[in-house]
Design a protein around this motif. Structure first.
Motif, PDB file in Angstrom:
ATOM      1  N   PHE A 107       6.742   9.614   6.509  1.00  0.00           N
ATOM      2  CA  PHE A 107       5.467   9.880   7.180  1.00  0.00           C
ATOM      3  C   PHE A 107       4.307   9.106   6.547  1.00  0.00           C
ATOM      4  O   PHE A 107       3.362   8.725   7.246  1.00  0.00           O
ATOM      5  CB  PHE A 107       5.176  11.374   7.201  1.00  0.00           C
ATOM      6  CG  PHE A 107       6.076  12.149   8.120  1.00  0.00           C
ATOM      7  CD1 PHE A 107       6.191  11.815   9.462  1.00  0.00           C
ATOM      8  CD2 PHE A 107       6.829  13.220   7.640  1.00  0.00           C
ATOM      9  CE1 PHE A 107       7.030  12.516  10.315  1.00  0.00           C
ATOM     10  CE2 PHE A 107       7.666  13.930   8.487  1.00  0.00           C
ATOM     11  CZ  PHE A 107       7.761  13.574   9.820  1.00  0.00           C
TER      12      PHE A 107
ATOM     13  N   ARG B 286       1.383   6.605   8.745  1.00  0.00           N
ATOM     14  CA  ARG B 286       0.093   7.303   8.866  1.00  0.00           C
ATOM     15  C   ARG B 286      -0.770   6.770  10.017  1.00  0.00           C
ATOM     16  O   ARG B 286      -1.631   7.485  10.531  1.00  0.00           O
ATOM     17  CB  ARG B 286      -0.694   7.172   7.566  1.00  0.00           C
ATOM     18  CG  ARG B 286      -0.273   8.139   6.476  1.00  0.00           C
ATOM     19  CD  ARG B 286      -1.226   8.053   5.301  1.00  0.00           C
ATOM     20  NE  ARG B 286      -0.898   8.975   4.233  1.00  0.00           N
ATOM     21  CZ  ARG B 286      -1.277  10.255   4.193  1.00  0.00           C
ATOM     22  NH1 ARG B 286      -1.979  10.752   5.179  1.00  0.00           N
ATOM     23  NH2 ARG B 286      -0.928  11.024   3.165  1.00  0.00           N
TER      24      ARG B 286
ATOM     25  N   THR C 277       4.919  18.198   7.540  1.00  0.00           N
ATOM     26  CA  THR C 277       4.062  17.556   8.540  1.00  0.00           C
ATOM     27  C   THR C 277       2.617  18.034   8.471  1.00  0.00           C
ATOM     28  O   THR C 277       1.718  17.317   8.912  1.00  0.00           O
ATOM     29  CB  THR C 277       4.609  17.780   9.957  1.00  0.00           C
ATOM     30  OG1 THR C 277       4.704  19.195  10.228  1.00  0.00           O
ATOM     31  CG2 THR C 277       5.997  17.165  10.100  1.00  0.00           C
TER      32      THR C 277
ATOM     33  N   VAL D 221       0.702  13.786  12.850  1.00  0.00           N
ATOM     34  CA  VAL D 221       2.022  14.294  13.242  1.00  0.00           C
ATOM     35  C   VAL D 221       1.891  15.707  13.823  1.00  0.00           C
ATOM     36  O   VAL D 221       1.262  16.582  13.213  1.00  0.00           O
ATOM     37  CB  VAL D 221       2.995  14.320  12.048  1.00  0.00           C
ATOM     38  CG1 VAL D 221       4.365  14.829  12.491  1.00  0.00           C
ATOM     39  CG2 VAL D 221       3.117  12.942  11.419  1.00  0.00           C
TER      40      VAL D 221
END
Length: 211
Positions: free
Chosen positions: A79, A83, A102, A108
């Protein structure tokens, strides 16, 4: 790794939209693999190379049913690399406690299902939500089929079309998948289907595959 073969890209009201299913990140220790594949990095690099406006992941983003520290680290790296991209995850049966990771990323979102331009996106392990849609995309069963290529029978990953439903294969190149004849029984709203169409990347199309 030709990840584009097992993903789907289209233009939507949100712009360039990339969808894929069942990456099962952090799978190595759960499958008895002692060598780090770093698939999370390769998958993130693939997304970046496609540069979509929206990414929809059709569930089972991780392999771990819970959230061990190893899995947490793998997801955080994935993740962090993404970004700059809006990501929708339709929560799968392997995605327990995914929100603990998350929530650190404003880009997200984790949802049970997602509607976009009359298309429904979901994982596929539960009954259909009570919403109207014209077509639906799901994962969950990692579909494969046995076909004969030049006289040799092979088990291959495939996209499956059953009426208005499209099932995507797992994007994870280390996972082979499940025979569609068995797998489709695990989708509550498709378990009575008896014939489907197959698309085997890059270009084989089979109509009326009996299941």
């Amino acid at each position: 790794m030709e990840l584009f073969l097992y993903s789907f890209e289209f233009e939507s009201s949100q712009g360039k939209t990339l969808i894929f299913a069942d990456p099962h990140l952090g799978f190595e220790p759960f499958r008895g693999i002692n060598v780090r594949s770093r698939f999370e990095r390769k998958l993130a690099e693939f997304v970046i190379s496609e540069d979509p406006d929206l990414v929809i992941i059709l569930g089972d983003i991780k392999e771990d049913l819970g959230l061990r520290e190893y899995t947490r680290r793998v997801l955080l790296e994935f993740f962090r690399m993404l970004r700059d991209y809006r990501i929708i995850i339709t929560k799968g049966n392997h995605d327990g406690r995914i929100e603990e990771v998350t929530k650190k990323f404003d880009n997200v979102s984790v949802v049970e299902y997602y509607l976009l331009d009359e298309a429904l996106f979901l994982h596929g392990h539960r009954s259909l939500p009570n919403v109207e849609f014209k077509r639906a995309f799901l994962g969950h069963i990692h579909p494969t089929a046995i076909i004969s290529l030049k006289g040799v029978k092979r088990k291959v990953k495939c996209f499956v079309k059953a009426g208005n439903f499209v099932i995507l294969p797992t994007i994870n190149p280390f996972f082979e998948g499940m025979d569609i004849r068995e797998g489709i029984k695990l989708v509550p709203f498709l378990k009575d289907v008896r014939s489907v169409d197959l698309l085997i990347p890059p270009s084989i199309h089979i109509e009326g595959y009996s299941i």
